[in-house]
Motif scaffolding. Structure first.
Motif, PDB file in Angstrom:
ATOM      1  N   PHE A 151       0.798  -1.218   0.000  1.00  0.00           N
ATOM      2  CA  PHE A 151       0.000   0.000   0.000  1.00  0.00           C
ATOM      3  C   PHE A 151       0.836   1.276   0.000  1.00  0.00           C
ATOM      4  N   PHE A 152       1.758   1.405   0.941  1.00  0.00           N
ATOM      5  CA  PHE A 152       2.516   2.652   1.066  1.00  0.00           C
ATOM      6  C   PHE A 152       3.481   2.857  -0.097  1.00  0.00           C
ATOM      7  N   HIS A 153       3.996   1.784  -0.656  1.00  0.00           N
ATOM      8  CA  HIS A 153       4.829   1.871  -1.855  1.00  0.00           C
ATOM      9  C   HIS A 153       3.972   2.319  -3.045  1.00  0.00           C
ATOM     10  N   GLU A 154       2.784   1.740  -3.161  1.00  0.00           N
ATOM     11  CA  GLU A 154       1.873   2.098  -4.264  1.00  0.00           C
ATOM     12  C   GLU A 154       1.447   3.565  -4.188  1.00  0.00           C
ATOM     13  N   LEU A 155       1.262   4.080  -2.977  1.00  0.00           N
ATOM     14  CA  LEU A 155       0.917   5.499  -2.846  1.00  0.00           C
ATOM     15  C   LEU A 155       1.943   6.364  -3.568  1.00  0.00           C
ATOM     16  N   ARG A 156       3.212   6.037  -3.361  1.00  0.00           N
ATOM     17  CA  ARG A 156       4.298   6.812  -3.982  1.00  0.00           C
ATOM     18  C   ARG A 156       4.442   6.498  -5.463  1.00  0.00           C
ATOM     19  N   SER A 157       4.640   5.216  -5.750  1.00  0.00           N
ATOM     20  CA  SER A 157       5.084   4.844  -7.091  1.00  0.00           C
ATOM     21  C   SER A 157       3.966   4.821  -8.126  1.00  0.00           C
ATOM     22  N   ARG A 158       2.807   4.331  -7.777  1.00  0.00           N
ATOM     23  CA  ARG A 158       1.746   4.186  -8.776  1.00  0.00           C
ATOM     24  C   ARG A 158       0.784   5.368  -8.767  1.00  0.00           C
ATOM     25  N   ILE A 159       0.421   5.825  -7.569  1.00  0.00           N
ATOM     26  CA  ILE A 159      -0.576   6.886  -7.464  1.00  0.00           C
ATOM     27  C   ILE A 159       0.080   8.262  -7.477  1.00  0.00           C
ATOM     28  N   GLY A 160       1.346   8.345  -7.073  1.00  0.00           N
ATOM     29  CA  GLY A 160       2.073   9.605  -7.129  1.00  0.00           C
ATOM     30  C   GLY A 160       1.840  10.534  -5.950  1.00  0.00           C
ATOM     31  N   ILE A 161       1.462   9.969  -4.809  1.00  0.00           N
ATOM     32  CA  ILE A 161       1.278  10.784  -3.609  1.00  0.00           C
ATOM     33  C   ILE A 161       2.627  10.892  -2.898  1.00  0.00           C
ATOM     34  N   HIS A 162       3.059  12.113  -2.680  1.00  0.00           N
ATOM     35  CA  HIS A 162       4.325  12.359  -1.984  1.00  0.00           C
ATOM     36  C   HIS A 162       4.138  11.996  -0.513  1.00  0.00           C
ATOM     37  N   CYS A 163       4.829  10.937  -0.050  1.00  0.00           N
ATOM     38  CA  CYS A 163       4.646  10.498   1.345  1.00  0.00           C
ATOM     39  C   CYS A 163       5.908   9.840   1.911  1.00  0.00           C
ATOM     40  N   PRO A 164       7.004  10.610   2.047  1.00  0.00           N
ATOM     41  CA  PRO A 164       8.192  10.042   2.679  1.00  0.00           C
ATOM     42  C   PRO A 164       7.933   9.711   4.153  1.00  0.00           C
ATOM     43  N   ARG A 202       7.581  16.596   4.612  1.00  0.00           N
ATOM     44  CA  ARG A 202       6.918  15.510   5.339  1.00  0.00           C
ATOM     45  C   ARG A 202       6.020  14.659   4.457  1.00  0.00           C
ATOM     46  N   GLY A 203       5.429  15.256   3.449  1.00  0.00           N
ATOM     47  CA  GLY A 203       4.525  14.518   2.576  1.00  0.00           C
ATOM     48  C   GLY A 203       3.086  14.966   2.726  1.00  0.00           C
ATOM     49  N   ARG A 204       2.193  14.254   2.018  1.00  0.00           N
ATOM     50  CA  ARG A 204       0.805  14.682   1.915  1.00  0.00           C
ATOM     51  C   ARG A 204      -0.171  13.557   2.241  1.00  0.00           C
ATOM     52  N   PHE A 205       0.260  12.593   3.074  1.00  0.00           N
ATOM     53  CA  PHE A 205      -0.629  11.489   3.453  1.00  0.00           C
ATOM     54  C   PHE A 205      -0.568  11.264   4.954  1.00  0.00           C
ATOM     55  N   GLY A 206      -1.743  10.998   5.525  1.00  0.00           N
ATOM     56  CA  GLY A 206      -1.757  10.705   6.949  1.00  0.00           C
ATOM     57  C   GLY A 206      -3.027  10.008   7.395  1.00  0.00           C
ATOM     58  N   PHE A 207      -2.984   9.567   8.638  1.00  0.00           N
ATOM     59  CA  PHE A 207      -4.119   8.917   9.280  1.00  0.00           C
ATOM     60  C   PHE A 207      -4.679   9.829  10.353  1.00  0.00           C
ATOM     61  N   LEU A 208      -5.988   9.903  10.408  1.00  0.00           N
ATOM     62  CA  LEU A 208      -6.687  10.513  11.518  1.00  0.00           C
ATOM     63  C   LEU A 208      -7.327   9.354  12.268  1.00  0.00           C
TER      64      LEU A 208
END
Length: 173
Positions: A75-88, A117-123
């Protein structure tokens, strides 16, 4: 073998421990610590160890939990590589509230996002009684700033722990 059985036991204990944490301000720090341990266990193969109460912006703001995104698959790899969400990093804010979440809580998390920091997180919250409203608020964040928030309540967290205990990484992803 023995390690897997021990891990399943620990995950079960984590799930049971949640019911002992009082909702509201009184149990807020305990809930945050619990969430860090639970998410750290569930995502141990994809995210670095949780860092609690991380100061950002020269100490003017703080993030409840920060994980380094070290995923090489899933999931977290796909966020970066496939979907293009910046999330270091994956940022998490915990809300041990008894009332429904709204703009304020979502905005608090998204205000911690950024280039470094990136643009993905959990609430993380106790319940999502207003799930439809929360979904629309998350959509607004995507449209407004390309910010991505996943809201997880207690039942979602228990489900993730159960998936991890059963070794179902695909289900977690």
């Amino acid at each position: 073998g023995t390690t897997l059985v021990a891990e399943r036991g620990e995950l079960g204990e984590l799930a049971e421990e949640l019911s002992t944490i009082d909702a509201g301000q009184h149990g807020a720090f305990e809930y945050e610590q619990w969430a860090a341990r639970a998410l750290g266990s569930v995502f141990s193969s994809s995210l670095g160890p949780p860092q609690l109460q991380q100061n950002i912006d020269d100490g003017r703001k703080r993030v409840d939990i920060v994980f380094r995104n070290s995923a090489e698959s899933g999931f977290f790899h796909e966020l970066r590589s496939r979907i293009g969400i910046h999330c270091p990093f994956v940022l998490c804010e915990c809300k041990n509230n008894t009332e429904d979440l709204g703009n304020r809580e979502l905005d608090q998390l998204t205000s911690r996002f950024g280039r470094e920091r990136g643009r993905f997180g959990f609430l993380i919250c106790r319940h999502k009684n207003n799930a439809e409203v929360l979904s629309k608020l998350c959509d607004d964040a995507i449209i407004r700033n390309s910010d991505y928030v996943m809201i997880l309540d207690d039942s979602d967290m228990i489900r993730l722990l159960a998936l991890r205990a059963s070794g179902n990484g695909e289900g977690i992803d």
